[in-house]
Design a protein around this motif. Structure first.
Motif, mmCIF file in Angstrom:
data_model
loop_
_atom_site.group_PDB
_atom_site.id
_atom_site.type_symbol
_atom_site.label_atom_id
_atom_site.label_comp_id
_atom_site.label_asym_id
_atom_site.label_seq_id
_atom_site.Cartn_x
_atom_site.Cartn_y
_atom_site.Cartn_z
ATOM 1 N N LYS A 61 0.826 -1.225 0.000
ATOM 2 C CA LYS A 61 0.000 0.000 0.000
ATOM 3 C C LYS A 61 0.854 1.266 0.000
ATOM 4 C CE LYS A 61 -1.428 0.532 4.902
ATOM 5 N NZ LYS A 61 -0.578 -0.408 5.601
ATOM 6 N N ALA A 64 1.106 3.421 -3.213
ATOM 7 C CA ALA A 64 -0.005 4.277 -3.664
ATOM 8 C C ALA A 64 0.426 5.739 -3.711
ATOM 9 C CB ALA A 64 -1.207 4.093 -2.749
ATOM 10 N N GLN A 82 -4.287 -1.539 -5.533
ATOM 11 C CA GLN A 82 -3.459 -2.274 -4.571
ATOM 12 C C GLN A 82 -3.997 -3.695 -4.506
ATOM 13 O OE1 GLN A 82 -3.753 -1.606 -0.375
ATOM 14 N NE2 GLN A 82 -2.157 -3.149 -0.061
#
Ligand SMILES: C[S@@+](CC[C@H](N)C(=O)[O-])C[C@H]1O[C@@H](n2cnc3c(N)ncnc32)[C@H](O)[C@@H]1O
Length: 337
Positions: A61, A64, A82
């Motif tokens: 994550k 991102a 994700q």
């Protein structure tokens, strides 16, 4: 620290980028799936060409933040999810028609240099090693897994001949004290391997590789990632993989050789184009490797191997033979804590 600052702080070299671009030719446009977005090096280079679209995936994550920068710059041509790449068919469908699906395996320089992630031998941070979307951490594995399973993981997934010796030492140590940091684990491994003075790399390299592969189930991911990507490709679509160690390369090579024109024709009377047991056209059995100047600039690229194949028009069939070949690796990755 904001994403732009951290992008600038950690030098990021997308491995074998020139070779990747010359194979997938984004200058002619098309849709590309980047299965391992990382710091976005490949995606960004593709998006420089105006007629392209990039769909990127990463299980981590923290990537991102880099994806958001590209999304802001290319709102209609870039998207990020994700996810694990073995789930690629839950994100895309046959209408996506990617010109190429790209995998650049392993860790990014950002993950490796982040002390809180515990990927590096020298990290004093928690023994974590999770890429994202995981069941266990490295701390769980080294402190709670039984000795036999620990030995199997180190021997099979790390190809470490001293697996038993290392597992013995870990189990002895943890009876006294919980192993909490990567540095602590690395020291235990060095002591276990002390009698073997003839290693060139850090003595903990193979064990760290094994534990990281195990908790992220990297080889199962790779096998299913390749199969699922093949389902999505249409005639002429390219499947390209950059790998960094022998287990990964063995899987990629085996898949490409088993289902391509380079496989022995089952019958010499059958013209190669009519052979329905192949899915790809493969131009070379040999992988491409980085140029000398790339290795000088980015030492991490030294072990990279690039392989690619081109999907033919045959209907997809399930590559059972390929899946069976790697049963031992799957079983090792499925050991339950
Ligand atoms: C070597 S880096 C990619 C670097 C990228 N090509 C670039 O130029 O910035 C590998 C990335 O793949 C991701 N990754 C590894 N296994 C994955 C999986 N099974 N599914 C999705 N992402 C994965 C990692 O989290 C990491 O960010």
């Amino acid at each position: 620290m904001n994403a732009t600052m951290s992008l600038e702080k950690t030098k990021h070299y997308p491995v074998m980028l020139d070779q990747v671009l010359s194979i997938i030719s984004p200058q002619h446009g098309g849709t590309f799936i980047d299965c391992t977005f990382g710091g976005g090096g490949y995606s960004k280079a593709i998006l420089k060409y105006p007629k392209t679209k990039v769909f990127a995936i990463d299980r981590d994550k923290s990537t991102a933040q880099y994806a958001n920068i590209l999304k802001e710059k290319f709102p209609t041509r870039f998207n990020f999810s994700q996810s694990k790449f073995s789930n690629i068919n839950k994100i895309f469908n046959l209408n996506t028609k990617p010109k190429a699906i790209i995998f650049d395996l392993g860790l990014s320089s950002f993950q490796l240099s982040d002390n809180t992630r515990g990927f590096s031998f020298k990290s004093k941070g928690p023994l974590n090693m999770q890429m994202g979307i995981n069941k266990y951490s490295a701390l769980d594995v080294v402190n709670f897994l039984d000795k036999k399973s620990l030995t199997d993981i180190i021997k099979i997934l790390g190809e470490e001949k001293d697996g038993k010796l290392i597992a013995d030492k870990i189990v002895k140590y943890r009876k006294e004290k919980m192993i909490k940091t990567s540095e602590e684990l690395s020291n235990i491994i060095s002591i276990a391997k002390k009698q073997n003075k003839y290693y060139k790399k850090n003595p903990a390299t193979k064990t760290f590789q094994a534990i990281r592969i195990f908790i992220n189930q990297e080889l199962t991911e790779l096998v299913f990632g390749l199969i699922e990507a093949t389902k999505l490709l249409v005639n002429g679509g390219i499947l390209l993989v950059v790998s960094f160690h022998s287990l990964e390369d063995r899987i990629v090579k085996s898949f490409f050789n088993l289902y391509s024109n380079l496989k022995k024709n089952p019958s010499r009377y059958l013209p190669i184009m009519e052979n329905k047991s192949i899915l790809f056209h493969n131009l070379s059995k040999k992988p491409l490797i980085p140029q000398k100047d790339e290795i000088e600039k980015n030492n991490r690229s030294r072990s990279a191997k690039l392989r690619y194949v081109i999907r033919n028009k045959n209907l997809f069939f399930y590559p059972e033979e390929f899946k069976k070949k790697f049963t031992t690796l799957f079983q090792t990755e499925q050991i339950i804590l």
